[in-house]
Structures are given as C-alpha cells and as structure tokens.
Motif scaffolding. Sequence first.
Motif, PDB file in Angstrom:
ATOM      1  N   PRO A 116       9.873  -0.692 -12.233  1.00 40.24           N
ATOM      2  CA  PRO A 116       8.875  -0.250 -11.245  1.00 40.24           C
ATOM      3  C   PRO A 116       9.132  -0.815  -9.852  1.00 40.24           C
ATOM      4  O   PRO A 116       9.035  -0.112  -8.849  1.00 40.24           O
ATOM      5  CB  PRO A 116       7.561  -0.770 -11.822  1.00 40.24           C
ATOM      6  CG  PRO A 116       7.802  -0.901 -13.290  1.00 40.24           C
ATOM      7  CD  PRO A 116       9.243  -1.280 -13.436  1.00 40.24           C
ATOM      8  N   CYS A 136       0.824  -1.214   0.000  1.00 41.92           N
ATOM      9  CA  CYS A 136       0.000   0.000   0.000  1.00 41.92           C
ATOM     10  C   CYS A 136       0.858   1.263   0.000  1.00 41.92           C
ATOM     11  O   CYS A 136       0.386   2.335  -0.400  1.00 41.92           O
ATOM     12  CB  CYS A 136      -0.926   0.008   1.214  1.00 41.92           C
ATOM     13  SG  CYS A 136      -2.228  -1.241   1.123  1.00 41.92           S
ATOM     14  N   ASP A 137       2.104   1.145   0.439  1.00 39.11           N
ATOM     15  CA  ASP A 137       2.989   2.316   0.524  1.00 39.11           C
ATOM     16  C   ASP A 137       4.124   2.280  -0.498  1.00 39.11           C
ATOM     17  O   ASP A 137       5.027   3.122  -0.447  1.00 39.11           O
ATOM     18  CB  ASP A 137       3.592   2.406   1.941  1.00 39.11           C
ATOM     19  CG  ASP A 137       2.538   2.678   2.997  1.00 39.11           C
ATOM     20  OD1 ASP A 137       1.620   3.469   2.711  1.00 39.11           O
ATOM     21  OD2 ASP A 137       2.625   2.095   4.092  1.00 39.11           O
ATOM     22  N   TRP A 138       4.107   1.304  -1.397  1.00 37.82           N
ATOM     23  CA  TRP A 138       5.157   1.245  -2.406  1.00 37.82           C
ATOM     24  C   TRP A 138       5.106   2.471  -3.308  1.00 37.82           C
ATOM     25  O   TRP A 138       4.047   3.028  -3.586  1.00 37.82           O
ATOM     26  CB  TRP A 138       4.993   0.006  -3.286  1.00 37.82           C
ATOM     27  CG  TRP A 138       5.460  -1.276  -2.661  1.00 37.82           C
ATOM     28  CD1 TRP A 138       6.149  -1.448  -1.503  1.00 37.82           C
ATOM     29  CD2 TRP A 138       5.244  -2.596  -3.197  1.00 37.82           C
ATOM     30  NE1 TRP A 138       6.380  -2.774  -1.265  1.00 37.82           N
ATOM     31  CE2 TRP A 138       5.840  -3.506  -2.301  1.00 37.82           C
ATOM     32  CE3 TRP A 138       4.616  -3.084  -4.332  1.00 37.82           C
ATOM     33  CZ2 TRP A 138       5.826  -4.886  -2.512  1.00 37.82           C
ATOM     34  CZ3 TRP A 138       4.581  -4.457  -4.547  1.00 37.82           C
ATOM     35  CH2 TRP A 138       5.190  -5.350  -3.651  1.00 37.82           C
ATOM     36  N   LYS A 139       6.265   2.862  -3.790  1.00 39.57           N
ATOM     37  CA  LYS A 139       6.395   3.921  -4.793  1.00 39.57           C
ATOM     38  C   LYS A 139       7.153   3.350  -5.983  1.00 39.57           C
ATOM     39  O   LYS A 139       7.916   2.384  -5.859  1.00 39.57           O
ATOM     40  CB  LYS A 139       7.145   5.132  -4.219  1.00 39.57           C
ATOM     41  CG  LYS A 139       6.468   5.783  -3.008  1.00 39.57           C
ATOM     42  CD  LYS A 139       5.174   6.476  -3.379  1.00 39.57           C
ATOM     43  CE  LYS A 139       4.609   7.275  -2.210  1.00 39.57           C
ATOM     44  NZ  LYS A 139       4.135   6.424  -1.095  1.00 39.57           N
ATOM     45  N   PHE A 140       6.982   3.977  -7.136  1.00 35.48           N
ATOM     46  CA  PHE A 140       7.702   3.529  -8.335  1.00 35.48           C
ATOM     47  C   PHE A 140       9.208   3.510  -8.067  1.00 35.48           C
ATOM     48  O   PHE A 140       9.772   4.474  -7.560  1.00 35.48           O
ATOM     49  CB  PHE A 140       7.415   4.451  -9.519  1.00 35.48           C
ATOM     50  CG  PHE A 140       8.168   4.084 -10.770  1.00 35.48           C
ATOM     51  CD1 PHE A 140       7.622   3.168 -11.660  1.00 35.48           C
ATOM     52  CD2 PHE A 140       9.412   4.615 -11.046  1.00 35.48           C
ATOM     53  CE1 PHE A 140       8.302   2.818 -12.809  1.00 35.48           C
ATOM     54  CE2 PHE A 140      10.106   4.268 -12.195  1.00 35.48           C
ATOM     55  CZ  PHE A 140       9.537   3.366 -13.080  1.00 35.48           C
ATOM     56  N   MET A 195      -0.987  -3.238  -5.888  1.00 34.43           N
ATOM     57  CA  MET A 195      -1.027  -2.239  -4.823  1.00 34.43           C
ATOM     58  C   MET A 195      -2.466  -1.816  -4.528  1.00 34.43           C
ATOM     59  O   MET A 195      -2.894  -1.749  -3.374  1.00 34.43           O
ATOM     60  CB  MET A 195      -0.182  -1.028  -5.218  1.00 34.43           C
ATOM     61  CG  MET A 195       1.314  -1.300  -5.286  1.00 34.43           C
ATOM     62  SD  MET A 195       2.230   0.026  -6.124  1.00 34.43           S
ATOM     63  CE  MET A 195       1.833   1.433  -5.075  1.00 34.43           C
ATOM     64  N   ASP A 196      -3.213  -1.543  -5.577  1.00 31.09           N
ATOM     65  CA  ASP A 196      -4.598  -1.081  -5.429  1.00 31.09           C
ATOM     66  C   ASP A 196      -5.473  -2.147  -4.760  1.00 31.09           C
ATOM     67  O   ASP A 196      -6.215  -1.865  -3.809  1.00 31.09           O
ATOM     68  CB  ASP A 196      -5.149  -0.727  -6.806  1.00 31.09           C
ATOM     69  CG  ASP A 196      -6.610  -0.291  -6.750  1.00 31.09           C
ATOM     70  OD1 ASP A 196      -6.865   0.832  -6.292  1.00 31.09           O
ATOM     71  OD2 ASP A 196      -7.482  -1.081  -7.157  1.00 31.09           O
ATOM     72  N   ILE A 227      10.729   1.339  -5.990  1.00 31.53           N
ATOM     73  CA  ILE A 227      11.086   0.809  -4.676  1.00 31.53           C
ATOM     74  C   ILE A 227      12.079  -0.335  -4.839  1.00 31.53           C
ATOM     75  O   ILE A 227      11.925  -1.190  -5.721  1.00 31.53           O
ATOM     76  CB  ILE A 227       9.839   0.330  -3.901  1.00 31.53           C
ATOM     77  CG1 ILE A 227      10.262  -0.233  -2.536  1.00 31.53           C
ATOM     78  CG2 ILE A 227       9.032  -0.681  -4.689  1.00 31.53           C
ATOM     79  CD1 ILE A 227       9.113  -0.609  -1.638  1.00 31.53           C
ATOM     80  N   CYS A 255       0.848  -1.841 -10.034  1.00 38.63           N
ATOM     81  CA  CYS A 255      -0.156  -0.908  -9.508  1.00 38.63           C
ATOM     82  C   CYS A 255      -1.482  -1.603  -9.216  1.00 38.63           C
ATOM     83  O   CYS A 255      -2.170  -1.259  -8.242  1.00 38.63           O
ATOM     84  CB  CYS A 255      -0.353   0.253 -10.480  1.00 38.63           C
ATOM     85  SG  CYS A 255       1.075   1.363 -10.583  1.00 38.63           S
TER      86      CYS A 255
END
Length: 450
Positions: A224, A203-207, A250-251, A209, A247
């Motif tokens: 990614p 839920c807190d991952w960013k591109f 994550m979603d 990581i 994504c």
Amino acid sequence: MSDLNTILASIITSIRPSDTERHRLKTLAWRLIERINSIGKAEGLNANGILVGSSARGTWITGEHDLDIFIMFPPDVERQYLEEKGLYIARKIALEGDSLEERYAEHPYIHAVIDGFEVDLVPAFSVENAASIKSAVDRTPFHNKYVESRIRGLEDEVLLLKQFQKGIGVYGSELKTHGFSGYLVELLVIYYGSFEKVLKAACDWKFGISIDIEKHGIINHKDPLIMIDPTDPARNVAAALSLDNMCIFMDRACDFLKVPDGSYFHPGVGQPLGDKDLEYLISTRGTSLIAVEFEAPDEVEDVLFPQLYKLEDSCHEMLERNDFRVYNSGVWAKERAIVLYELESAKLPNVKKHTGPNVGTKEHASAFKSKYEHANKLSNVYICNGKYMVEIPRKYPCARKLVESEILKCGLGKHIGVSMKKKFNVMENLEILSVRDEGFRIFLRRFFDK
C-alpha cells in the motif's frame, strides 16, 4: 498563534523528554556499552556495544524507557558463535539488573530491566553495508547513521507524528499491529519536512504511492505504501504497514487538518465490555459469536500473532466454505489466546443444495447422477438453470460442531498447533462471558465499536 500551532505546542511540551530524563538514559546507555566493551576486551571476544533506535537518535517520547543496545561482532564469525558469545555477554550484563528474559526473533537476544529501563541486548554482525547483512538486525546501525545525519532540528516533528499515530492506533510495525515503524516515521518527516506537511501529503496518497529519498530503488514493490530504504535499495520500510492502517492514518490526517483537536494525540482508554452489554449487543445485532480458546504459546508477539492471524484466516475460510457467513473476526492473547468470529448465524438448515455439472456434459452428468442415485439425499436429482442439482443433508448445520470437529485441520502454525492439540475450547454467544480478563473485555468492546 493559530489553533493548530497552539495544539502542537501543547502536545510537544507534554511528550518531549526532559533534560533529566535524557541524562538518565544516556548515562545508563554508556555504562552498558562500556561494560560490553570491557567484557569483550577481557575475554578476547572482539565485540563492542552500540546504542541504536530512537533513544540514539533523540526521537523517543517521554516515559518510553526503552534502550536497544547491539553487541557487534565481526562479519566473518559464524552465526552460532555470534549467538553463543553474544548471549553470554548479554546475560552477564542483564544479571546485574532487575530481571532478564531470553527472547527470539531471527536469532536469540536478551530482554532485561535495568535501573527502570527496558533494555534489549541484541547480538549483530558489523557488516560493511546494508546490502551485506547476515541477519535482519544488521541493517539497524545503518538506519542510525542515516537518520542521525539528517534529523537534526526535526526531532520534535517526529515526536508529534509518532504521538499522533499512537493516538489513532496505527503506530508500531510489530506483526501484531501492522502499523508505522519509528524508522518509517522518521523517514516521512525527513522527506516531507514537518509533521504538518506529512499530514497534508497523506491526504493525497493513493494505494501504491512510492517514496524513494535516495532515488535508488531496484524492486517493484506491491505494498500500500512504499518507502524505499535509503540504506538498502531492495527493501520497503513500509512493508509491514497494512492497507487499513494506512487508510486510517490518511482519514484522520485529513480530519485533523480540517478541525485541529488535541484529542487525536491521546489514545482512547477502552472500557471493558460488561455482561449486560454483550447480552444487549447479541440481541440487537441478531448475530452469533463463536470463540476458540486455548493456552497461548510462550512466544514473543512477533512469533505468536502471525500464527494467530493464520489460524483466524484459515478458520474464517473453513466457516465460509461451509456456508457460515463471517461478519467480523479478531484475535486476542495473554496467558490464554482467543480467536473470535461474529457470524450472520451459527445455525443453518439441515438441507444443502448441491450443484452438479451442466446438462450436456455427458460423462460428468452420468457420474453425478450415478453417485446420487442411491446416496443419502433429501431430493431427487433435478435440473435448475441448466445444471444438475440435488438436495443433501448438511454435514455441519451447527458452526460450533464444525469448529470443534475440523479446526485442527486448519492452518495452525507450529506453536499454536502444539497448544491446540493438547486442549482447546469452543464457546458460543454468552458462554464467552466466562472469560473475565479485563484486557479481553476491552478487546471485546473494540471488536464491536471498531
């Protein structure tokens, strides 16, 4: 017990292999390995068999009757020797089963069906470490050793994460899918500690990581998600994962944690799109469909689909370059292959505005005016926003004609090029209904539903 724990307990019970299933798998695996070893010994080939993959690590889901067995050769033998002798041993074993097929990834291997199990018999080099590999498959035994030494007690967490990703459609590192590999799932569980903790972290991952369990990475990857291979500091285990699939995971992870529901673990069974459904969609959306159909080359998916995606991208660029705006595109393959485009419109005006150089660029301006002085044009050369302009006949006002005339100039890939040069067919809108294959109709449904 919380709703989440109740759901997870129910799911794990339904996907964990039974003791009987495990026994069947292990019995067959050791029988095949002993057969490899005996053939190698009897014929002086210095080859031995090992079991690798999820079946070796206890991280396979019930019903997945797949075995990956490697036929290991010393690292100093030539590749030609490995392929020749490895396939010789593999064929001898596969002939004792129900069927066999020679397949090709980086080098040939045998896919067989034996006692109801899908078995891949893969020749490989027994190198000392992952940095010394001579082919891509050589690193797999090192993955086995690493995971086996750390996964004890976490097997159920891996099964849950795999099934969750299957349910949302992002599992599988094949070049058709661009999802999460089984090895990546295992490493995520090892790193974070549980299925639930992986979802919370996602839920807190960013591109971009980066996870480096062994803290030994030596290359700055641009993917990614970056998971440095614990057995190879230069490799990103997640290199095949697409941004969209990352994504989606994550979603869905965040949504599931907010409102846990067992349906996330069950892939939706797609319904074929009926004739009337397609008629309705074309009418209500007001767009146009163009499809290119041809015989699918007889290649494994990891060879075929990269070529299909290459064609899809190349033809997409050609359509856009000729002013046809592409809304959606996709590929499908079985015995036939189809590349499908949804266009804003498949028809354009016969006239096309052609922009020339800025006024004041003497040589370029003179050349532009001279070129169009006697050319076939629909207006005089004029000035608009400081540039010379002329209106000319559009070469391809019809997308179908453009594709029929120019697609063989697109990036086709070796095997698709051979197939399409023999024959291809371009279909428009309701002509696509001539394809009756149920798998294609399910693909069509997903094409629109996303």
